[in-house]
Design a protein around this motif. Structure first.
Motif, PDB file in Angstrom:
ATOM      1  N   LEU A 160       0.891  -1.150   0.000  1.00 26.61           N
ATOM      2  CA  LEU A 160       0.000   0.000   0.000  1.00 26.61           C
ATOM      3  C   LEU A 160       0.935   1.207   0.000  1.00 26.61           C
ATOM      4  O   LEU A 160       1.604   1.484   0.996  1.00 26.61           O
ATOM      5  N   VAL A 161       1.023   1.888  -1.130  1.00 28.45           N
ATOM      6  CA  VAL A 161       2.033   2.923  -1.353  1.00 28.45           C
ATOM      7  C   VAL A 161       1.384   4.304  -1.334  1.00 28.45           C
ATOM      8  O   VAL A 161       0.356   4.525  -1.977  1.00 28.45           O
ATOM      9  N   GLN A 162       2.025   5.216  -0.600  1.00 31.05           N
ATOM     10  CA  GLN A 162       1.601   6.608  -0.602  1.00 31.05           C
ATOM     11  C   GLN A 162       2.510   7.388  -1.546  1.00 31.05           C
ATOM     12  O   GLN A 162       3.731   7.352  -1.418  1.00 31.05           O
ATOM     13  N   VAL A 163       1.888   8.076  -2.482  1.00 30.41           N
ATOM     14  CA  VAL A 163       2.605   8.918  -3.429  1.00 30.41           C
ATOM     15  C   VAL A 163       2.245  10.360  -3.095  1.00 30.41           C
ATOM     16  O   VAL A 163       1.078  10.745  -3.157  1.00 30.41           O
ATOM     17  N   LYS A 164       3.263  11.125  -2.713  1.00 24.46           N
ATOM     18  CA  LYS A 164       3.021  12.511  -2.327  1.00 24.46           C
ATOM     19  C   LYS A 164       3.485  13.426  -3.450  1.00 24.46           C
ATOM     20  O   LYS A 164       4.590  13.312  -3.957  1.00 24.46           O
ATOM     21  N   ILE A 165       2.604  14.348  -3.818  1.00 25.02           N
ATOM     22  CA  ILE A 165       2.904  15.350  -4.832  1.00 25.02           C
ATOM     23  C   ILE A 165       2.929  16.697  -4.122  1.00 25.02           C
ATOM     24  O   ILE A 165       1.913  17.133  -3.576  1.00 25.02           O
ATOM     25  N   ARG A 166       4.102  17.315  -4.089  1.00 26.01           N
ATOM     26  CA  ARG A 166       4.193  18.673  -3.548  1.00 26.01           C
ATOM     27  C   ARG A 166       4.009  19.634  -4.712  1.00 26.01           C
ATOM     28  O   ARG A 166       4.777  19.631  -5.659  1.00 26.01           O
ATOM     29  N   VAL A 167       2.965  20.430  -4.616  1.00 24.64           N
ATOM     30  CA  VAL A 167       2.641  21.407  -5.647  1.00 24.64           C
ATOM     31  C   VAL A 167       3.012  22.767  -5.083  1.00 24.64           C
ATOM     32  O   VAL A 167       2.554  23.145  -4.003  1.00 24.64           O
ATOM     33  N   ALA A 168       3.862  23.499  -5.810  1.00 22.63           N
ATOM     34  CA  ALA A 168       4.374  24.756  -5.283  1.00 22.63           C
ATOM     35  C   ALA A 168       4.330  25.846  -6.344  1.00 22.63           C
ATOM     36  O   ALA A 168       4.467  25.587  -7.538  1.00 22.63           O
ATOM     37  N   ASP A 169       4.161  27.062  -5.854  1.00 18.70           N
ATOM     38  CA  ASP A 169       4.199  28.239  -6.712  1.00 18.70           C
ATOM     39  C   ASP A 169       4.682  29.419  -5.884  1.00 18.70           C
ATOM     40  O   ASP A 169       4.493  29.445  -4.659  1.00 18.70           O
ATOM     41  N   MET A 170       5.295  30.368  -6.540  1.00 17.73           N
ATOM     42  CA  MET A 170       5.713  31.595  -5.883  1.00 17.73           C
ATOM     43  C   MET A 170       4.511  32.538  -5.905  1.00 17.73           C
ATOM     44  O   MET A 170       4.011  32.878  -6.978  1.00 17.73           O
ATOM     45  N   LYS A 171       4.046  32.923  -4.732  1.00 15.67           N
ATOM     46  CA  LYS A 171       2.868  33.798  -4.648  1.00 15.67           C
ATOM     47  C   LYS A 171       3.318  35.244  -4.833  1.00 15.67           C
ATOM     48  O   LYS A 171       3.967  35.815  -3.970  1.00 15.67           O
ATOM     49  N   LEU A 172       2.964  35.796  -5.983  1.00 19.83           N
ATOM     50  CA  LEU A 172       3.385  37.155  -6.316  1.00 19.83           C
ATOM     51  C   LEU A 172       2.226  38.119  -6.481  1.00 19.83           C
ATOM     52  O   LEU A 172       2.448  39.308  -6.647  1.00 19.83           O
ATOM     53  N   THR A 173       0.990  37.612  -6.472  1.00 19.50           N
ATOM     54  CA  THR A 173      -0.155  38.492  -6.709  1.00 19.50           C
ATOM     55  C   THR A 173      -1.024  38.599  -5.468  1.00 19.50           C
ATOM     56  O   THR A 173      -1.046  37.721  -4.610  1.00 19.50           O
ATOM     57  N   ASN A 174      -1.762  39.673  -5.424  1.00 20.68           N
ATOM     58  CA  ASN A 174      -2.641  40.000  -4.312  1.00 20.68           C
ATOM     59  C   ASN A 174      -3.950  39.222  -4.437  1.00 20.68           C
ATOM     60  O   ASN A 174      -4.515  39.116  -5.517  1.00 20.68           O
ATOM     61  N   SER A 175      -4.433  38.711  -3.320  1.00 24.76           N
ATOM     62  CA  SER A 175      -5.715  38.004  -3.337  1.00 24.76           C
ATOM     63  C   SER A 175      -6.692  38.586  -2.316  1.00 24.76           C
ATOM     64  O   SER A 175      -7.698  37.972  -1.997  1.00 24.76           O
ATOM     65  N   SER A 176      -6.408  39.781  -1.823  1.00 26.90           N
ATOM     66  CA  SER A 176      -7.288  40.377  -0.811  1.00 26.90           C
ATOM     67  C   SER A 176      -8.641  40.730  -1.419  1.00 26.90           C
ATOM     68  O   SER A 176      -8.799  40.811  -2.641  1.00 26.90           O
TER      69      SER A 176
END
Length: 165
Positions: free
Chosen positions: A63-79
């Motif tokens: 029983l195998v766990q495959v982890k995907i790290r999804v990353a991005d540089m947050k450069l924009t405003n979301s307020s």
């Protein structure tokens, strides 16, 4: 297990074109501050855990766990007061997460493992502006690499010397 990692990498490459970098996770986001050797957004793939049981005949089921790290540089405003265009760009990260889920959930790239099932999503907080979510998928993997390959050798030919009989 490399067949799982290679399959996931190929699947993401073909089904999620928004990803600019897809690789095995060997610490690119952890040990290279302030300039990780990736392009944004990226996905880093690793088989993080496996529990094994005996299937007989030198085979095991994992029983195998495959982890995907999804990353991005947050450069924009979301307020709430940010311009809608900035908010759309900022929240596109969640569209990316959904596209990765759609590409992998229920998919299997080889008969040695079952369809991947998403089992967890976790946010990783950082202080450097890199936004990371870890998405874990689980699959059952049949490992038969310990099964001996039977070698067939030619049968010996019996020769009789009739003059000595």
């Amino acid at each position: 297990m490399e067949i799982i990692l290679q399959g996931v990498q190929a699947r993401l490459n073909s089904k999620v074109p928004e990803l600019k970098y897809i690789d095995e996770d060997w610490g690119q986001l952890d040990y290279y501050y302030p300039n990780p050797p990736v392009k944004w957004p990226c996905s880093l793939i690793d088989a993080t855990a496996a529990t094994w049981s005996n299937a007989g005949n030198l085979q095991q089921l994992g029983l195998v766990q495959v982890k995907i790290r999804v990353a991005d540089m947050k450069l924009t405003n979301s307020s709430a007061k940010a311009p809608s265009g900035q908010k759309t760009v900022s929240f596109s990260f969640f569209v990316l997460l959904r596209n990765i889920y759609k590409a992998l959930h229920g998919w299997s790239g080889d008969e040695s493992y079952t369809a991947l099932i998403r089992t967890a999503t976790n946010r990783v907080k950082r202080e450097d502006g890199v936004r990371i979510y870890e998405v874990t998928f689980t699959t059952n993997f049949t490992d038969n690499s310990a099964v001996e390959q039977l070698e067939t050798s030619p049968k010996p030919t019996l020769r009789f010397n009739v003059s000595k009989l």
